[in-house]
Design a protein around this motif. Structure first.
Motif, mmCIF file in Angstrom:
data_model
loop_
_atom_site.group_PDB
_atom_site.id
_atom_site.type_symbol
_atom_site.label_atom_id
_atom_site.label_comp_id
_atom_site.label_asym_id
_atom_site.label_seq_id
_atom_site.Cartn_x
_atom_site.Cartn_y
_atom_site.Cartn_z
ATOM 1 N N ASP A 36 -8.037 15.505 -35.004
ATOM 2 C CA ASP A 36 -7.317 16.760 -35.290
ATOM 3 C C ASP A 36 -7.148 16.876 -36.878
ATOM 4 O OD1 ASP A 36 -7.416 17.536 -32.797
ATOM 5 O OD2 ASP A 36 -5.250 16.983 -32.507
ATOM 6 N N THR A 37 -6.968 15.718 -37.180
ATOM 7 C CA THR A 37 -6.459 15.769 -38.831
ATOM 8 C C THR A 37 -7.840 15.914 -39.639
ATOM 9 O OG1 THR A 37 -4.634 14.337 -38.567
ATOM 10 C CG2 THR A 37 -5.414 14.529 -40.698
ATOM 11 N N THR A 38 -8.802 15.074 -39.169
ATOM 12 C CA THR A 38 -10.170 15.000 -39.813
ATOM 13 C C THR A 38 -10.874 16.813 -39.858
ATOM 14 O OG1 THR A 38 -10.816 12.969 -39.310
ATOM 15 C CG2 THR A 38 -12.505 14.259 -39.722
ATOM 16 N N VAL A 42 -6.208 9.201 -44.385
ATOM 17 C CA VAL A 42 -5.318 9.652 -43.309
ATOM 18 C C VAL A 42 -4.628 8.072 -42.963
ATOM 19 C CG1 VAL A 42 -5.610 10.481 -40.970
ATOM 20 C CG2 VAL A 42 -7.288 11.009 -42.444
ATOM 21 N N VAL A 76 -2.755 12.099 -46.523
ATOM 22 C CA VAL A 76 -2.322 12.776 -45.206
ATOM 23 C C VAL A 76 -1.693 11.829 -44.112
ATOM 24 C CG1 VAL A 76 -3.556 14.954 -45.843
ATOM 25 C CG2 VAL A 76 -4.391 13.146 -44.237
ATOM 26 N N HIS A 77 -0.572 12.467 -43.264
ATOM 27 C CA HIS A 77 -0.369 11.382 -41.918
ATOM 28 C C HIS A 77 -0.692 11.838 -40.631
ATOM 29 C CE1 HIS A 77 2.115 9.225 -44.925
ATOM 30 N NE2 HIS A 77 2.334 10.276 -45.724
ATOM 31 N N ALA A 78 -1.132 10.838 -39.898
ATOM 32 C CA ALA A 78 -1.126 11.245 -38.435
ATOM 33 C C ALA A 78 -0.592 10.206 -37.639
ATOM 34 C CB ALA A 78 -2.934 11.051 -38.192
ATOM 35 N N GLY A 105 -5.247 12.240 -32.751
ATOM 36 C CA GLY A 105 -4.748 12.582 -34.342
ATOM 37 C C GLY A 105 -5.471 12.346 -35.306
ATOM 38 N N ARG A 110 -8.954 19.291 -39.886
ATOM 39 C CA ARG A 110 -8.287 20.253 -40.607
ATOM 40 C C ARG A 110 -8.535 19.979 -41.998
ATOM 41 N NH1 ARG A 110 -3.764 18.726 -38.846
ATOM 42 N NH2 ARG A 110 -3.204 17.288 -40.224
ATOM 43 N N ILE A 111 -8.820 18.495 -42.430
ATOM 44 C CA ILE A 111 -9.164 18.267 -43.929
ATOM 45 C C ILE A 111 -10.594 18.782 -44.230
ATOM 46 C CG2 ILE A 111 -9.794 16.371 -45.285
ATOM 47 C CD1 ILE A 111 -7.721 14.598 -43.550
#
Length: 338
Positions: free
Chosen positions: A230-232, A188, A219-221, A227, A234-235
């Motif tokens: 949320d990204t975690t 991330v 992936v980018h945050a 951030g 989703r992954i």
């Protein structure tokens, strides 16, 4: 009289801003005819070689640093605390002070530099958050304000840089995770616009290829706790969730740890987590986060030291800090079947 900007000179000469920088600073990359035309146009617009830099330095007892972020956005990042500690430690050895200001945009940041130079407020500046296609080193060279970039290396004599060996650190972390049996690793990362993000992304891809990690991706945050969380989520809810996560800073890693635990995953039994830039945050959560310990305070101190040499006309060149160290803690462990 207001000194012309590199953009104004480039527009008059019909060349790129980079070509103007090459021409005005005597660097290779433009023909002699182009160099002569640019210098003549610059002279007509009021530019003079060096911009009176030495007189400026003798009158100013301050260095400048503009942070292109909101003031509130800095409060949650331990990185800046460690960086400022190193900067102030080096400044304490002399009588020079630091003038720091925030700016909402790159154009506002450049205007601050021009005002500082015009009013002889600072003798040189520390340049933060290098971006892809960054024009700030060229702009500063054109107005004659000494600068040192934090990040790189840039390989340019007019804007020496101080940098940390993220490539070596990235390879070491991936080798460690691969030795634990992890084949699916997601990193991330921070925003794609930053040079440091691209450097780490390239290093991550190269190390993953070398180790045969076909299911490794970036992936980018946005560097924030929200951030990272949320990204975690989703992954981990995707069709092919990884067995290990790497985060580009400690704040995102803490957010990611909370998100993973909120989904019922055990760390490290179900998921290993690694943070970039160790801080007290990494040691206070449970389990404590394995983290890359970069010499951030040394990074700041070296930047000040190199800038001082540049201002004094000494040998200011690209300089690398000491090697980062990987601290293994409770958030990483061997791959287990879920």
């Amino acid at each position: 009289m207001k000194r012309p900007t590199i953009r104004e000179i480039a527009a008059q000469a019909g060349v790129s801003q980079g070509a103007v920088s090459y021409a005005l600073n005597g660097r290779r990359g433009v023909s002699e005819a182009t160099r002569n035309r640019v210098v003549e146009i610059a002279r007509q617009l009021g530019w003079t070689p060096g911009g009176g830099t030495h007189r400026h330095v003798r009158r100013s007892r301050a260095l400048g640093m503009v942070v292109n972020r909101t003031a509130t956005g800095l409060t949650g990042e331990p990185f800046f605390g460690a960086l400022m500690s190193g900067i102030q430690r080096e400044l304490a050895t002399g009588s020079v002070s630091l003038l720091m200001q925030t700016a909402p945009s790159c154009s506002a940041e450049l205007e601050i530099y021009r005002r500082w130079h015009r009013e002889q407020t600072v003798g040189g500046v520390l340049l933060l958050d290098l971006r892809i296609g960054d024009t700030r080193p060229d702009e500063l060279a054109a107005i004659g304000l000494p600068a040192v970039a934090l990040g790189g290396p840039l390989d340019r004599s007019d804007a020496p840089s101080v940098w940390m060996n993220d490539r070596q650190a990235m390879r070491g972390v991936l080798e460690y995770l691969a030795a634990l049996g992890h084949r699916s690793v997601v990193r991330v990362a921070g925003p794609e616009t930053f040079v440091q993000t691209r450097t780490r992304t390239d290093a991550f891809a190269a190390a993953a290829c070398h180790l045969g990690l076909a299911d490794a991706r970036t992936v980018h945050a946005d560097y924030s706790e929200e951030g990272g969380a949320d990204t975690t989520r989703r992954i981990l809810k995707s069709k092919r969730p990884p067995t290990a996560l790497m985060f580009d800073n400690d704040v995102m890693a803490v957010g990611g740890l909370g998100a993973a635990q909120g989904l019922g995953l055990r760390v490290p039994a179900d998921l290993s987590i690694v943070a970039w830039d160790d801080s007290v945050l990494c040691r206070l959560v449970h389990p404590a986060l394995s983290a890359v310990q970069r010499p951030i305070a040394e990074f700041g101190a070296l930047a000040v030291s190199v800038l001082r040499r540049k201002i004094d006309g000494g040998n200011a060149v690209d300089t690398c800090t000491s090697t980062p160290v990987f601290a293994v803690r409770g958030s990483t462990g061997p791959l287990r079947r879920r």
